[in-house]
Design a protein around this motif. Structure first.
Motif, short mmCIF file in Angstrom:
data_model
loop_
_atom_site.label_atom_id
_atom_site.label_comp_id
_atom_site.label_asym_id
_atom_site.label_seq_id
_atom_site.Cartn_x
_atom_site.Cartn_y
_atom_site.Cartn_z
N PHE A 72 7.11 6.87 -5.61
CA PHE A 72 7.08 7.83 -4.40
C PHE A 72 8.12 7.30 -3.50
O PHE A 72 8.87 7.96 -2.88
CB PHE A 72 5.69 7.63 -3.65
CG PHE A 72 4.96 8.76 -3.13
CD1 PHE A 72 5.55 9.29 -2.07
CD2 PHE A 72 4.02 9.33 -3.51
CE1 PHE A 72 5.21 10.54 -1.43
CE2 PHE A 72 3.40 10.44 -3.04
CZ PHE A 72 4.02 10.91 -1.83
N THR A 85 3.54 7.15 -9.09
CA THR A 85 3.29 5.79 -8.72
C THR A 85 3.95 5.48 -7.29
O THR A 85 4.30 6.27 -6.75
CB THR A 85 4.05 4.94 -9.88
OG1 THR A 85 5.43 5.13 -9.48
CG2 THR A 85 3.75 5.10 -11.35
N VAL A 86 3.43 4.50 -6.79
CA VAL A 86 3.85 3.90 -5.47
C VAL A 86 5.48 3.85 -5.63
O VAL A 86 6.23 4.22 -4.95
CB VAL A 86 3.30 2.85 -4.96
CG1 VAL A 86 3.77 2.36 -3.83
CG2 VAL A 86 1.77 3.02 -4.85
N LYS A 144 0.96 -1.19 0.06
CA LYS A 144 0.05 -0.03 0.07
C LYS A 144 0.83 1.38 -0.02
O LYS A 144 1.81 1.26 0.77
CB LYS A 144 -0.94 0.13 1.28
CG LYS A 144 -2.07 0.88 1.55
CD LYS A 144 -2.83 0.64 2.58
CE LYS A 144 -4.21 1.43 2.60
NZ LYS A 144 -4.87 1.22 3.86
N GLY A 145 0.49 2.27 -0.70
CA GLY A 145 1.51 3.37 -0.83
C GLY A 145 1.70 3.98 0.46
O GLY A 145 3.04 4.32 0.50
N GLU A 150 0.64 -1.33 -5.09
CA GLU A 150 1.19 -1.48 -6.55
C GLU A 150 2.60 -2.23 -6.02
O GLU A 150 3.00 -2.07 -4.85
CB GLU A 150 1.68 0.01 -6.91
CG GLU A 150 0.70 0.62 -7.74
CD GLU A 150 0.70 1.74 -8.64
OE1 GLU A 150 0.33 1.94 -9.56
OE2 GLU A 150 1.56 2.66 -8.16
N ILE A 182 -2.67 7.40 -4.55
CA ILE A 182 -1.37 6.91 -4.43
C ILE A 182 -0.90 6.22 -3.15
O ILE A 182 -0.57 5.24 -2.69
CB ILE A 182 -0.19 7.70 -4.79
CG1 ILE A 182 -0.25 8.06 -6.28
CG2 ILE A 182 1.12 7.37 -4.43
CD1 ILE A 182 0.63 9.15 -6.70
#
Lengths: 362, 312
Positions: free
Chosen positions: A146, A142-143, A7-8, A177, A172
């Motif tokens: 990030f 995107t994750v 999870k982001g 991802e 995000i």
């Protein structure tokens, strides 16, 4: 290490730990409370410090203190909470301390909503708190990006002795991802003694302060800041170009979540023969002014469009970059609504007509 | 005739629902009960200033609203400050003759996060200046709205998402902040604790608070089955056990005089309260014994304060 699905918000926490940030101060606010939850669980395991503050005001001043003490430090929040941190951001910038702050932007103004928005662009890139200061602002899409930006943010903050702000949104932070933490190498903290108050035996003392009663000294400091921000523009301005290498007629500018939708739209439109591409700023400050201006001066580019999840904030920087050489088309959704690829495609098709471009006919 | 007696029966409560059903609270939400009882005690001549939190979110998601009185939502840290402004505004309008004289109940509402933590500064300001308003803290002992993070109202040992019980920490590491004592330290007219499991006691306290001019504070324990990880059908039982075990004593401080609201002949074993709650599941016998010893000492101190302040 293989990729893991994450999870982001939790990936942001893990990225900070991998970057050697063992102190985290935060305060719960949706949609990023999971960062604090993750840190409260992970930091004791790795010998770090997690503190849940009594407010965002306190959390942001805690990172000011911890940074002055010379450790890598981060806080995360969401829009209403970042407003409460504005005072500390100004003080940290003025005291020339490195700190990393993540703002997971949500619909506003006021308490607004909790869904994705880009309404804090001005607040992020134009100061936000009082006085002349800037944060170095990263806007990953995107994750994975990030994670990479969080890991780069600490050395960047130390390079400029300036707060680095990352902005994302609930899409995000809440989405899972695949993430590869080994994609970026962590740069260790260096030369802490040069600025931190670590005890000054056998070296000149370091002073953390931001008060200049003598206006000349205060002005001198402001001139120094100007030089710092120029250096950021020269050395650490990042952006991505998508489909800009085959003489596109139109350049679309979008960042973060919006850029993902625009990417899909461009992919579809190019199948129909439309010639367009995207410039995606990764740093919002420094902003890729020079690249945009260069694009506007090419023979083939005849139109610009900006897609945002705000009333039109970044468009002001795009218009300045191209000196209003062309009218800039603008489409937005707000309040927590992410634009759909269909509506972006419809808007861009209409722009091709409005601006008299060849479009699908070419 | 019946008004002369302290007769408590649900039938005698006003039927109007000024905090109406249909809001979005979870099953078994006791904070929602607290607001319902509050409005039954106060009636329509009331203005509510509601800080961000569960009760604001569930009752006011535009375009729906559960409130039958003038109601304002304010930022997380500001309920007491906005209530101060509302009360001052009423005072000015009445002084200028633009508003009919008479009492308008001004209430500020915040949860434990919005009161114990981020709203404490504004609360202190309102109490110190002595605004003719009441602050109601509904305490469900964590930031439930954002997903069960600890607050300084979370009791020692409770597991939350930011005080997760495990090998490194035993859940919440600090003791619950004594909010009512902070209120009392401002020498306000009236301060009291309450619990949603004792509605008549709560409503009497609200009415008594508004019989005095000046600032008043009510701190009501309102179980949250979602965050406490309990059966939503048993929140009334759990609230009663909080009171009967001495975990959350009911008392009032009327112009500095302490008075227990219930005479408990003995305190029930604390385990009866802790064991049905998922947030306490990990506690060892020794940890429970420490918590119980502390609460007994605190209970004895309260009883002593009742005796001492009765004489002065």
């Amino acid at each position: 290490m293989p990729k893991i699905l994450m999870k982001g918000a939790e990936a942001i926490g893990e990225a900070a730990i991998r970057a050697g940030c063992l102190s985290y101060f935060g305060y719960p606010i949706t949609p990023q409370s999971e960062v604090g939850e993750y840190m409260s669980r992970r930091l004791p395991e790795v010998g770090g410090v997690f503190v849940q503050a009594e407010s965002e005001v306190a959390a942001s001043q805690m990172i000011y203190g911890a940074s002055g003490a010379g450790v890598r430090v981060m806080t995360t929040t969401s829009s209403p909470g970042f407003s409460l941190m504005a005072e500390a951001m100004s003080y940290i910038a003025a005291s020339e301390l490195p700190a990393v702050v993540v703002n997971i932007v949500r619909g506003g103004p006021g308490l607004g909503g909790i869904l994705p928005s880009q309404g804090d662009y001005f607040q992020a890139v134009k100061g936000g708190g009082h006085g002349d200061y800037r944060c170095l602002v990263l806007a990953p899409a995107t994750v994975q990006e990030f994670v990479e930006c969080v890991m780069k943010a600490f050395p960047l903050a130390e390079k400029y002795l300036n707060p680095v702000l990352l902005i994302g949104d609930g899409m995000i932070a809440q989405m899972m991802e695949p993430v590869d933490f080994d994609a970026v190498k962590t740069e260790p903290q260096r030369d802490v003694e040069a600025w931190a108050t670590t005890g000054c035996k056998d070296r000149p003392r370091n002073v953390v302060e931001c008060l200049w009663l003598d206006p000349k000294l205060c002005e001198d400091f402001n001139f120094e800041l100007i030089e710092k921000y120029k250096k950021m523009a020269a050395e650490d301005c990042y952006f991505e170009e998508y489909e800009l290498d085959d003489q596109p007629e139109m350049v679309v500018v979008a960042y973060g979540t919006t850029s993902r939708i625009v990417r899909t739209a461009i992919e579809e439109l190019r199948k129909d023969g439309y010639k367009l591409g995207m410039l995606r700023p990764i740093t919002l400050f420094p902003f890729p002014f020079d690249r945009l201006r260069a694009l506007s001066e090419t023979a083939h580019v005849k139109a610009f469009s900006v897609i945002e999840m705000s009333q039109g904030q970044m468009i002001e920087d795009v218009r300045w970059a191209i000196r209003d050489k062309f009218p800039v088309g603008f489409f937005c959704r707000m309040g927590g609504i992410v634009p759909s690829p269909e509506e972006v495609i419809d808007f861009l098709k209409q722009e091709f007509v409005t601006r008299g471009l060849k479009g699908a006919k070419s | 005739m019946i008004e002369q007696y302290n007769v408590y029966a649900a039938k005698l409560l006003p039927p109007e629902e000024l905090f109406a059903s249909g809001h979005k609270a979870c099953q078994g939400c006791a904070p929602a009960l607290a607001l319902r009882y509050l409005m039954k005690a106060l009636g329509p001549n009331t203005i509510v200033c509601n800080a961000t939190g569960c009760m604001e979110i569930v009752s006011s998601a535009y375009p729906d609203i559960a409130w039958g009185v003038p109601w304002i939502h304010v930022a997380f840290e500001n309920a007491a400050a906005v209530a101060s402004g509302v009360e001052s505004g009423i005072k000015i309008l009445q002084r200028k003759g633009k508003l009919a004289p008479g009492r308008i109940n001004v209430v500020a509402i915040g949860g434990d996060g919005g009161t114990f933590d981020i709203g404490l500064q504004a609360l202190s300001g309102m109490l110190e200046r002595g605004h003719n308003a009441m602050y109601l803290c509904y305490d469900n002992e964590a930031y439930m709205n954002t997903g069960i993070q600890r607050s300084s109202g979370t009791p020692f040992g409770a597991s939350t998402t930011t005080s997760p019980a495990g090998k490194a920490i035993p859940g919440q590491k600090t003791v619950k902040k004594d909010l009512l004592e902070i209120g009392v330290a401002h020498q306000i007219a009236y301060a009291a604790t309450a619990c949603t499991s004792y509605p008549f006691d709560f409503m009497e306290k609200v009415k008594k608070a508004f019989s005095y001019d000046g600032a008043k504070l009510i701190h009501i324990l309102a179980p949250c089955p979602t965050g406490w990880r309990t059966n939503p059908g048993e929140v009334i039982k759990h609230g009663r056990l909080a009171v009967q075990t001495g975990m959350f004593p009911l008392y009032e401080v009327d112009h500095g005089r302490y008075k227990m609201s219930m005479d408990l002949p003995f305190l029930k074993p604390l385990k009866m309260y802790l064991s049905p709650q998922g947030r306490y599941r990990h506690l060892s016998e020794e940890q429970i014994a420490i918590i119980e010893a502390n609460l007994k000492a605190r209970y004895a101190k309260l009883q002593a304060l009742c005796r001492i302040t009765a004489e002065v």
